[in-house]
Design a protein around this motif. Structure first.
Motif, mmCIF file in Angstrom:
data_model
loop_
_atom_site.group_PDB
_atom_site.id
_atom_site.type_symbol
_atom_site.label_atom_id
_atom_site.label_comp_id
_atom_site.label_asym_id
_atom_site.label_seq_id
_atom_site.Cartn_x
_atom_site.Cartn_y
_atom_site.Cartn_z
ATOM 1 N N GLY A 1 0.760 -1.246 0.328
ATOM 2 C CA GLY A 1 -0.013 -0.525 -0.133
ATOM 3 C C GLY A 1 0.834 1.486 0.413
ATOM 4 N N THR A 2 0.304 2.648 0.169
ATOM 5 C CA THR A 2 0.938 3.863 -0.306
ATOM 6 C C THR A 2 0.209 4.811 0.784
ATOM 7 O OG1 THR A 2 1.982 2.946 -2.400
ATOM 8 C CG2 THR A 2 1.912 5.303 -2.263
ATOM 9 N N ALA A 3 0.762 5.262 0.798
ATOM 10 C CA ALA A 3 -0.174 6.645 1.979
ATOM 11 C C ALA A 3 0.666 7.811 2.387
ATOM 12 C CB ALA A 3 -0.353 6.033 3.378
ATOM 13 N N ASN A 4 0.182 8.415 0.927
ATOM 14 C CA ASN A 4 1.104 9.975 0.564
ATOM 15 C C ASN A 4 -0.339 10.984 2.046
ATOM 16 O OD1 ASN A 4 3.010 10.028 0.112
ATOM 17 N ND2 ASN A 4 1.539 9.254 -1.817
ATOM 18 N N ILE A 5 0.569 11.400 3.382
ATOM 19 C CA ILE A 5 0.060 11.959 4.037
ATOM 20 C C ILE A 5 0.999 13.359 4.434
ATOM 21 C CG2 ILE A 5 -1.503 12.871 6.578
ATOM 22 C CD1 ILE A 5 -1.718 9.884 5.083
ATOM 23 N N HIS A 6 0.290 14.388 3.907
ATOM 24 C CA HIS A 6 0.110 16.083 3.946
ATOM 25 C C HIS A 6 -0.347 17.069 4.364
ATOM 26 C CE1 HIS A 6 2.297 14.852 -0.644
ATOM 27 N NE2 HIS A 6 2.718 14.350 0.645
ATOM 28 N N GLY A 7 0.090 18.155 5.273
ATOM 29 C CA GLY A 7 -0.472 18.926 6.100
ATOM 30 C C GLY A 7 -0.180 20.976 5.762
ATOM 31 N N LEU A 8 -0.894 21.281 5.913
ATOM 32 C CA LEU A 8 -0.444 22.515 5.986
ATOM 33 C C LEU A 8 -1.145 23.164 7.074
ATOM 34 C CD1 LEU A 8 1.279 25.323 4.364
ATOM 35 C CD2 LEU A 8 -0.783 25.864 3.258
ATOM 36 N N TYR A 9 -0.526 24.112 7.965
ATOM 37 C CA TYR A 9 -0.929 24.760 9.342
ATOM 38 C C TYR A 9 -0.625 26.593 8.567
ATOM 39 C CZ TYR A 9 2.067 22.601 11.289
ATOM 40 O OH TYR A 9 3.001 21.984 11.682
ATOM 41 N N LEU A 10 -1.704 27.418 8.498
ATOM 42 C CA LEU A 10 -1.107 28.555 8.761
ATOM 43 C C LEU A 10 -2.080 29.124 10.098
ATOM 44 C CD1 LEU A 10 -2.276 29.195 4.756
ATOM 45 C CD2 LEU A 10 0.776 29.130 6.108
ATOM 46 N N MET A 11 -1.547 29.331 11.156
ATOM 47 C CA MET A 11 -2.141 29.710 12.423
ATOM 48 C C MET A 11 -1.400 31.467 12.851
ATOM 49 S SD MET A 11 -4.201 26.947 13.739
ATOM 50 C CE MET A 11 -4.860 27.436 11.905
ATOM 51 N N ASP A 12 -2.737 31.980 13.762
ATOM 52 C CA ASP A 12 -1.971 33.568 13.937
ATOM 53 C C ASP A 12 -2.901 33.335 15.526
ATOM 54 O OD1 ASP A 12 -4.712 33.764 12.991
ATOM 55 O OD2 ASP A 12 -3.714 35.171 11.458
ATOM 56 N N ARG A 13 -3.170 34.772 16.137
ATOM 57 C CA ARG A 13 -3.520 35.084 17.153
ATOM 58 C C ARG A 13 -3.133 33.740 17.983
ATOM 59 N NH1 ARG A 13 -8.557 36.897 13.819
ATOM 60 N NH2 ARG A 13 -7.482 35.904 12.478
ATOM 61 N N LYS A 14 -4.102 33.293 18.816
ATOM 62 C CA LYS A 14 -3.957 32.153 20.058
ATOM 63 C C LYS A 14 -3.994 31.099 19.755
ATOM 64 C CE LYS A 14 -4.808 35.194 24.627
ATOM 65 N NZ LYS A 14 -5.225 35.641 25.503
ATOM 66 N N GLN A 15 -4.473 30.847 18.463
ATOM 67 C CA GLN A 15 -4.965 29.421 17.785
ATOM 68 C C GLN A 15 -3.468 29.039 17.963
ATOM 69 O OE1 GLN A 15 -5.113 30.793 13.470
ATOM 70 N NE2 GLN A 15 -7.039 31.616 13.692
ATOM 71 N N HIS A 16 -4.199 27.021 18.033
ATOM 72 C CA HIS A 16 -3.823 26.428 18.538
ATOM 73 C C HIS A 16 -4.020 24.983 17.158
ATOM 74 C CE1 HIS A 16 -1.963 23.290 21.145
ATOM 75 N NE2 HIS A 16 -2.495 22.544 20.738
ATOM 76 N N ILE A 17 -3.231 24.463 16.761
ATOM 77 C CA ILE A 17 -3.024 23.997 16.155
ATOM 78 C C ILE A 17 -2.566 22.315 15.858
ATOM 79 C CG2 ILE A 17 -1.414 24.549 14.461
ATOM 80 C CD1 ILE A 17 -3.957 21.991 12.699
ATOM 81 N N GLY B 1 4.315 24.491 9.099
ATOM 82 C CA GLY B 1 3.479 25.017 9.593
ATOM 83 C C GLY B 1 4.114 26.750 9.605
ATOM 84 N N ILE B 2 2.769 27.576 8.999
ATOM 85 C CA ILE B 2 3.173 28.807 9.557
ATOM 86 C C ILE B 2 2.265 29.557 10.527
ATOM 87 C CG2 ILE B 2 3.543 31.580 8.456
ATOM 88 C CD1 ILE B 2 3.471 30.501 5.886
ATOM 89 N N LEU B 3 3.182 30.113 11.476
ATOM 90 C CA LEU B 3 2.616 30.372 13.070
ATOM 91 C C LEU B 3 2.849 31.979 13.788
ATOM 92 C CD1 LEU B 3 3.599 26.653 13.585
ATOM 93 C CD2 LEU B 3 1.982 27.476 14.790
ATOM 94 N N ASP B 4 1.949 32.561 13.409
ATOM 95 C CA ASP B 4 2.547 33.875 13.790
ATOM 96 C C ASP B 4 1.781 34.324 15.431
ATOM 97 O OD1 ASP B 4 2.862 36.705 13.397
ATOM 98 O OD2 ASP B 4 1.207 37.112 11.502
ATOM 99 N N GLU B 5 1.761 35.841 15.552
ATOM 100 C CA GLU B 5 1.804 36.276 17.213
ATOM 101 C C GLU B 5 2.034 35.182 17.977
ATOM 102 O OE1 GLU B 5 -0.763 39.629 15.047
ATOM 103 O OE2 GLU B 5 -2.607 37.568 15.348
ATOM 104 N N ASN B 6 0.783 35.081 18.502
ATOM 105 C CA ASN B 6 0.951 34.114 19.498
ATOM 106 C C ASN B 6 0.013 32.732 19.428
ATOM 107 O OD1 ASN B 6 1.454 35.771 22.262
ATOM 108 N ND2 ASN B 6 -0.499 36.943 21.450
ATOM 109 N N ALA B 7 0.501 31.962 18.687
ATOM 110 C CA ALA B 7 -0.133 30.317 18.119
ATOM 111 C C ALA B 7 0.367 30.017 18.117
ATOM 112 C CB ALA B 7 -0.859 30.755 16.006
#
Lengths: 469, 250
Positions: free
Chosen positions: A287-303, A324-330
């Motif tokens: 089998g093959t699994a490609n798992i990709h993720g992108l997160y762009l967070m700012d303020r007090k967000q949490h991922i 991921g790109i995290l800005d401010e207090n993320a």
């Protein structure tokens, strides 16, 4: 309305609600599902909600988010006009849309339809009644009880969600867009359940969106079970664009049989507290699994992205790339665990997590982790967290590009390594556009991935001729 | 006078690299700056371009009558200063096309001009690609990513042609080039020479100067220009090496 309003979420509230409303919850169940609910309920009652004392929740604290008063409903809310909610669409993207409002399947006419090619699409509650044999064979087999208390809670309570079945050898001619919109005048706690089944050599593209329609708080505990039978192929996209008061626990369990192939991309653009538990089990070889993720967070967000890949069978390939790109207090968490079992020889596993922190107060906990019991394998992992490349900034600025534009170019380029892999061109362009707006701080939550209401030149009625899919 | 540098001192992390540079460049001139490794040639280029890691501790730079040291990096570029990098930076995910369109338009905006029309821009790209013999697919690739040494340097000259600077500083553009690439790069520079612009060519070897003939040659040693002359000085350096300079000024 059978409901319980304006209470904070506690173990006691949920156990009380289950006992009081069990009859309503189980009313569409095949017997096996009811048994499963009771077991899951016992498990949840024992475990309770996860706390930061648990290793898997060390960096993600739900306390504040559980501690808001939420309404809970045991039947669909008389909500807004369905056509109003699903008015718009990704420009030029020819898809079949199926929608959920507050976790309940919404339909204009029929809640569950069987197409000419044998595909079945619609409400899970309806599928419980209409296809009990398929349900009994698959429901709760991939999101296993006793491992995760939130999944157990969902198994005990979930009454509806999406059911998709693609029979052996059938290629879905169009991508399916699954839209889950939250819209309620009060804070809402919802739990929906999706079951997606691909038969042998079946093919499907699935775009799965979680959106808010207003700024009201919500807590979603969603479980999606996906089974790919031998040689099946699933191209899966999860787009998350919720308001800052939203908590989303999104648990997705994939099981791949021999030679099955999964490509899954998680794009997180907005939300308050987001946790993606993504589990992949290679139950058959090659089998093959490609798992990709992108997160762009700012303020007090949490991922928090937790990815667990279980190489049970030999000869499988798993590739994880999260950026991921995290800005401010993320704040962010990446926890990638690849388990290569004793018999999983010739495994090829790769994990990568890269983060850019734009401020001193943004933070990331990154933990790629390989656990290997086979000896003939190829595994690697890497993690980097840093600032924007100052050499590249200087290079761009020396060509006359101002610092803001230079930052934007670099951030977009960073994100584009993930977005560039999106196989549906219209979707890729749409997401590129959304990411540009997000990076410039212009993305509104009402301008959702599919409900792009600011492009009235492409209105899309929720009037889909589903028979033509 | 296009560029005037007076008694320039610059340091990095407290260590002084430039120790009193004086240099004047007029429009239409090509200046070569030569010297052994580690004497401050690249530092001089970086300070003119505005790289922040260097502190200017003394002296001044005037460009087009303006105090250059007060301008941020991007405004120096918009005023017509171009630096060809010794080590061009790889920027994955940013296409050369997008990079150049952004640069051209930000420069135009600074000068009060409208963005360049798409057709005009593409025409300009094609012309300048031919100038440095870039094969057509290069421009859709990410900036410098996976480029060979020669491709990177050709790409620097291509960018210079796109941005039409008034003052171009080429920092060891010849390093790592084979003779064919060197010829192409030099040829590009020669075609861009006009009465209205000027070049400062920094090089370790005389070889490049066979192709780009300078009006003036300066020798930089231990943070100072210790010798200036006409193009014959380069030949003398080629013949004798840098040892006699070292002996004379150490």
């Amino acid at each position: 309305m059978i409901s319980d309003v304006k209470e904070i979420i506690t173990k006691e509230r949920m156990t009380g609600l289950f006992e009081k409303n069990r009859e309503v919850i189980v009313k569409n169940d095949p017997t096996m599902v009811t048994r499963l609910r009771d077991t899951a309920f016992e498990s949840f009652a024992g475990l309770g909600f996860p706390t930061t004392k648990l290793e898997a929740w060390k960096n993600t604290d739900l306390k504040e988010w559980l501690g808001k008063p939420y309404d809970y409903y045991f039947e669909p809310l008389p909500g807004m006009d369905v056509q109003e909610v699903f008015r718009c669409n990704i420009p030029h993207l020819d898809t079949a849309i199926i929608g959920q409002l507050n976790g309940w399947y919404v339909s204009k006419d029929v809640p569950l339809i069987k197409l000419g090619n044998g595909m079945i699409l619609g409400s899970l509650a309806e599928a419980f009644k209409a296809y009990p044999e398929l349900i009994e064979k698959h429901f709760g087999r991939y999101a296993i009880t006793g491992k995760n208390s939130l999944t157990d809670l969902n198994t005990a309570f979930a009454q509806d969600g999406i059911f998709i079945y693609v029979p052996d050898g059938v290629h879905s001619p169009k991508p399916i867009q699954l839209i889950n919109v939250i819209h309620h005048d009060e804070n809402l706690f919802l739990q929906s359940r999706n079951l997606i089944l691909l038969g042998k050599n079946a093919r499907l593209s699935l775009v799965h969106c979680d959106d808010s329609y207003n700024h009201q708080a919500s807590f979603s505990n969603i479980v999606t079970e996906v089974h790919l039978d031998e040689g099946a192929f699933l191209d899966h996209y999860k787009l998350q664009n919720l308001n800052n008061n939203s908590t989303l626990i999104s648990n997705t369990d994939f099981q791949l049989e021999k030679g099955a192939e999964l490509a899954s991309t998680f794009i997180t653009l907005n939300g308050g507290m987001l946790r993606n538990n993504t589990n992949v089990l290679f139950n058959g070889p090659d089998g093959t699994a490609n798992i990709h993720g992108l997160y762009l967070m700012d303020r007090k967000q949490h991922i928090d992205n937790h990815v667990f890949v279980d190489h049970l069978a030999p000869g499988c390939i798993s590739k994880e790339m999260f950026k991921g790109i995290l800005d401010e207090n993320a704040s962010g968490v990446f926890n990638g665990h690849v388990l290569v079992r004793k018999d999983a020889q010739k495994t090829n596993a790769y994990q990568s997590n890269r983060n850019i922190l734009l401020t001193d107060t943004a933070k990331v906990n990154s933990k790629p982790f390989l656990e290997i019991y086979a000896d003939d394998v190829k595994c690697s992992h890497g993690s980097t967290t840093g600032q924007l490349d100052t050499e590249a900034m200087f290079y761009l600025m020396q060509r006359g590009i101002g610092p803001e534009s230079a930052r934007m170019l670099l951030m977009f380029a960073f994100a584009n390594e993930i977005v560039g892999k999106i196989a549906i061109p219209e979707l890729r362009h749409r997401i590129e556009d959304m990411i540009k707006k997000r990076l410039q701080g212009e993305l509104q939550i009402c301008e959702q991935c599919v409900l792009h209401c600011s492009t009235p030149e492409h209105p899309m009625e929720f009037d889909i001729d589903i028979s033509k899919i | 006078m296009l560029l005037s540098i007076k008694n320039l001192h610059a340091s990095i992390k407290g260590k002084e690299i430039l120790k009193g540079i004086n240099l004047e460049v007029n429009k239409g001139e090509v200046h070569a700056i030569m010297g052994p490794n580690g004497t401050g040639k690249s530092t001089l280029a970086s300070v003119i371009a505005g790289r922040e890691v260097f502190d200017v501790t003394e002296g001044e730079i005037t460009y087009k009558g303006k105090n250059l040291l007060k301008l941020p990096v991007e405004d120096r570029a918009r005023e017509g200063i171009f630096m060809g990098f010794q080590y061009p930076v790889e920027i994955p995910g940013v296409s050369i096309t997008n990079f150049m369109r952004t640069a051209v338009n930000e420069i135009r905006k600074y000068r009060g001009l409208d963005p360049i029309a798409a057709i005009e821009f593409l025409k300009l790209m094609e012309e300048n690609k031919r100038l440095v013999e870039i094969q057509s697919n290069l421009t859709n690739r990410s900036v410098n990513e996976g480029f060979s040494g020669g491709e990177k340097k050709k790409n620097e000259i291509f960018q210079m042609a796109m941005l039409e600077p008034t003052l171009a500083i080429l920092d060891e553009t010849d390093s790592g080039l084979d003779i064919d690439a060197l010829r192409i790069v030099a040829n590009g520079v020669n075609k861009l020479r006009t009465k209205e612009n000027a070049f400062v060519v920094i090089t370790h070897y005389q070889r490049l100067l066979d192709y780009i003939v300078p009006d003036y040659v300066h020798v930089l040693f231990q943070g100072k220009i210790v010798k200036s002359g006409k193009k014959e000085l380069a030949l003398e350096l080629e013949e004798k090496g840098y040892d006699w300079i070292k002996k004379e000024f150490e």
